[in-house]
Every structure is written in C-alpha cells, then in structure tokens.
Design an enzyme around this catalytic site. Structure first.
Site: not given
Length: 268
Positions: A118-119
């Site tokens: 997850c960025l």
C-alpha cells in the site's frame, strides 16, 4: 526504523487530508450548521472526533506494524520432492516460502499472507497488520460518511441569497466533490475487503483464484479456495474470536506464526 515510513509524500498526504476533513467538518460546516456551543453541536463534534481519532490511531498502526517476515528457521514440515521444494522457494530471496507468502518488490522481502503493498501507508499489508488496515478503512469510511452528512446538512440549511461572492460557493462545491468522492472510494474499498475476509482471501489470492478457476473449467474440474472454511470462522481468523475486540486494530493476540493456516481439508 519504522518511524521513517512517515517520511513519505503519500503518507503525509493522507495525514494532511485527514486533518483537513476534520477541521472543515468541525470548525466550518458543523459550526455553521448547529454551532459548537449547542448541545447537538457538541454531541456531533464529540462523535465525529471519536471516529477521526480512531481512524488516525488505526492509520498509525498500519504504518508502524511490520506485516510479517518469514522466520529464518522456516522449512516445510513435510518432505517434498526436489521439484516441489524448488516451487516452495522464493526466486528472489532463495529461501522457503510458507503458504500464502509472496515476495514484495518494493519491500524487497517475502511477506507473510501478503495482501498488497500500500503506497498510502508506505508499507505492505500482510499477516500482522491486515486487521489494522481493515479497521482503519472501516473507521475512515464511517468518518467520511459522517463528514458528508454534516456537509450536506450545512448546505441545505444555509441561506445562500445574501452570499454574493463566488469564492465561498466554489469552496463548498470543491469540498463536496472531494468528500463524496472520498466516501464512495472508501465504501468500495471497505466492501471489497469485507468480501475478502468472508472468503478468507487476500487480494493476490483472489486474482490467483480466478486463474485457477479458469484452468479448472478448461479441464472440466471445479475449484474452491482452499482456505475458505466458512464465513464466521474466516472472520475470526482475521478479527479474532472476541467480538468486543473486532474493531481494536492492536488486538491481535489471536494471530499465530503466520506460516500455517487451517484449510478445507482440515475441516472435512
């Protein structure tokens, strides 16, 4: 250090967005709608602050919690042939991979029960922080819905006739577009992960399962996800057996080692 994960533009952007939504909802729209000095205004401010605080705490938990790494001492329990043993090895780490483990190209290591990288939390979502991630999405969705309700209530009761300037109207339009879009996005994400939990899947396993189904259909066979052991059991494997702790992102005492999982075969 784990604290360095906060030194990321996406993470800071999420944090600033949360602060902006909180400030606008409380000190602009709620103040204009009910007034913070009134009893209804105070109650709504307290409830919204509660959801916002829980969202922030869950967000920090996602960022700071290690998703899970493969123990250096791990080796398959059963004896494999040479070919099967090679299939169980990571072609990047050159070490054995437990079931449901995948290599993250960003983190450059294998992650236990990896869902995705997850960025927005600058971290992988895996075995040890998946619950925190899911709870964060839940609280953020509730807070976003609440903010939308406060915003719409303010808009409908506001007397727009005396307002001649366009800057305030532009702000309302832009904020409304943003908060509605945010709510729809979070609701979609929350619904997606509810589906995954009910079927005891990760995002990676969902797409792998689609391919497995297609291959099974081509050969005239049927396929069922091997870790789907029933909706309620699936939920407790992620959120825990105690329903009172389901929405606590740090209540993960029910988690084990992350290298073995119950399967359909175990329950048959």
């Amino acid at each position: 250090m784990k604290g360095k994960r906060f030194l990321s533009v996406p993470v800071l952007a999420v944090f600033l967005l949360m602060l902006f939504v909180y400030y606008s909802s409380i000190f602009v729209f709620l103040q204009d709608w009910l007034g913070l000095q009134s009893s209804p205004g105070t109650l709504n401010a307290f409830l919204f602050s509660l959801f916002a605080s829980l969202s922030l705490f869950s967000f920090f938990s996602c960022v700071l919690t290690d998703p899970g790494h493969v123990p250096s001492s791990y080796a398959p329990d059963v004896e494999f042939s040479k070919d099967n043993a090679e299939q169980k090895k990571c072609d990047k780490c050159f070490a054995y991979k437990p079931p449901r483990t995948h290599h993250c190209r960003v983190c450059r290591r294998c992650i236990l029960k990896m869902d995705h990288h997850c960025l927005w939390i600058n971290n992988c979502v895996g075995y040890w922080n998946y619950k925190a991630f899911f709870v964060f999405v839940f609280y953020a969705t509730m807070a976003s819905i609440y903010s939308t309700i406060i915003f719409m209530s303010c808009v409908f009761q506001k007397d727009w006739d005396p307002i001649k300037g366009s800057s305030l109207k532009i702000f309302y339009v832009l904020y409304g577009t943003m908060v509605v879009g945010l709510t729809i996005t979070l609701l979609t994400l929350f619904g997606w992960h509810v589906y995954l939990i009910l079927h005891n899947m990760t995002t990676i396993e969902y797409y792998e399962g689609n391919r497995a189904k297609w291959l099974a259909m081509k050969s005239g066979q049927s396929y069922r996800h091997p870790f789907n052991i029933g909706a309620y059991k699936n939920i407790t494997l992620v959120l825990g057996p105690n329903m009172l702790k389901w929405l606590c992102p740090t209540a993960v005492s029910h988690l084990k080692d992350g290298v073995s999982f119950p399967t359909l075969r175990d329950n048959s």
